[in-house]
Design a protein around this motif. Sequence first.
Motif, short mmCIF file in Angstrom:
data_model
loop_
_atom_site.label_atom_id
_atom_site.label_comp_id
_atom_site.label_asym_id
_atom_site.label_seq_id
_atom_site.Cartn_x
_atom_site.Cartn_y
_atom_site.Cartn_z
N GLU A 132 95.41 85.98 35.19
CA GLU A 132 96.24 87.02 35.77
C GLU A 132 96.11 87.07 37.29
N TYR A 133 95.07 86.46 37.85
CA TYR A 133 94.88 86.49 39.30
C TYR A 133 95.50 85.27 39.97
N CYS A 134 95.09 84.08 39.56
CA CYS A 134 95.55 82.86 40.26
C CYS A 134 96.65 82.11 39.51
N ASP A 135 96.99 82.55 38.32
CA ASP A 135 98.05 81.96 37.48
C ASP A 135 97.69 80.58 36.93
N LYS A 136 96.42 80.22 36.94
CA LYS A 136 95.99 78.95 36.35
C LYS A 136 96.32 78.95 34.86
N ASP A 137 96.79 77.83 34.35
CA ASP A 137 97.05 77.70 32.92
C ASP A 137 95.73 77.78 32.15
N LEU A 138 95.73 78.58 31.09
CA LEU A 138 94.56 78.72 30.21
C LEU A 138 95.03 78.53 28.77
N PRO A 139 95.12 77.28 28.33
CA PRO A 139 95.57 77.03 26.96
C PRO A 139 94.60 77.63 25.94
N PRO A 140 95.00 77.72 24.69
CA PRO A 140 94.15 78.36 23.67
C PRO A 140 92.73 77.79 23.57
N ASN A 141 92.54 76.53 23.95
CA ASN A 141 91.21 75.92 23.85
C ASN A 141 90.48 75.85 25.20
N ALA A 142 90.90 76.65 26.17
CA ALA A 142 90.29 76.63 27.50
C ALA A 142 88.89 77.22 27.47
N PRO A 143 87.86 76.43 27.80
CA PRO A 143 86.50 76.96 27.80
C PRO A 143 86.22 77.87 29.00
N ASP A 144 87.10 77.85 30.00
CA ASP A 144 86.88 78.66 31.19
C ASP A 144 87.70 79.95 31.20
N ALA A 145 88.28 80.34 30.06
CA ALA A 145 89.03 81.60 29.97
C ALA A 145 88.05 82.75 29.72
N ARG A 146 88.27 83.85 30.41
CA ARG A 146 87.45 85.06 30.23
C ARG A 146 88.38 86.23 29.91
N ILE A 147 87.90 87.15 29.06
CA ILE A 147 88.68 88.33 28.72
C ILE A 147 87.81 89.58 28.82
N CYS A 148 88.48 90.72 29.06
CA CYS A 148 87.79 92.00 28.99
C CYS A 148 88.08 92.59 27.61
N SER A 149 87.62 93.78 27.36
CA SER A 149 87.81 94.38 26.03
C SER A 149 89.28 94.72 25.74
N TYR A 150 90.13 94.72 26.77
CA TYR A 150 91.56 94.96 26.57
C TYR A 150 92.36 93.66 26.58
N GLU A 151 91.67 92.53 26.57
CA GLU A 151 92.25 91.19 26.57
C GLU A 151 92.89 90.79 27.90
N CYS A 152 92.60 91.51 28.98
CA CYS A 152 93.03 91.02 30.28
C CYS A 152 92.38 89.65 30.44
N THR A 153 93.10 88.69 30.94
CA THR A 153 92.66 87.30 30.91
C THR A 153 92.59 86.71 32.31
N PHE A 154 91.46 86.11 32.63
CA PHE A 154 91.25 85.49 33.93
C PHE A 154 90.45 84.20 33.74
N CYS A 155 90.53 83.31 34.73
CA CYS A 155 89.71 82.09 34.67
C CYS A 155 88.31 82.43 35.18
N VAL A 156 87.34 81.63 34.79
CA VAL A 156 85.96 81.90 35.16
C VAL A 156 85.77 81.88 36.68
N GLU A 157 86.50 81.03 37.38
CA GLU A 157 86.36 80.97 38.84
C GLU A 157 86.76 82.30 39.48
N CYS A 158 87.88 82.88 39.06
CA CYS A 158 88.30 84.16 39.61
C CYS A 158 87.35 85.28 39.20
N VAL A 159 86.87 85.26 37.96
CA VAL A 159 85.93 86.29 37.49
C VAL A 159 84.66 86.27 38.34
N GLU A 160 84.16 85.08 38.64
CA GLU A 160 82.89 84.97 39.36
C GLU A 160 83.02 85.10 40.87
N THR A 161 84.09 84.58 41.46
CA THR A 161 84.16 84.52 42.93
C THR A 161 85.06 85.58 43.56
#
Length: 102
Positions: free
Chosen positions: A9-38
């Motif tokens: 939701e931040y950088c618009d990187k594609d996160l396919p269903p098998n993406a190991p770098d996808a992160r979610i919150c309890s409401y399923e907001c979805t971000f890549c690990v790079e945006c979550v961490e940096t």
Amino acid sequence: MLELRPNCEYCDKDLPPNAPDARICSYECTFCVECVETVLHNVCSNCGGGFVPRPILPATERRPGLCVAKCPASRTRVHLSYPREEVARFGAMVRDIPPEKR
């Protein structure tokens, strides 16, 4: 069943269903690990909660109806609900509070 949103939701990187770098919150907001961490510093820009790795649905149907082909991921791209400046302000306000106490 999780929605499995297709992008960060931040950088618009594609996160396919098998993406190991996808992160979610309890409401399923979805971000890549790079945006979550940096950028977000483990603070969801929408709810203020923390993030966990998004589960990966099995590719192979080992139980009837339970695989990514039978339960497809969402194709609807989701983007930030707030301007980036507000995301930064909100994150700075919340990030030093442990997720379990937010």
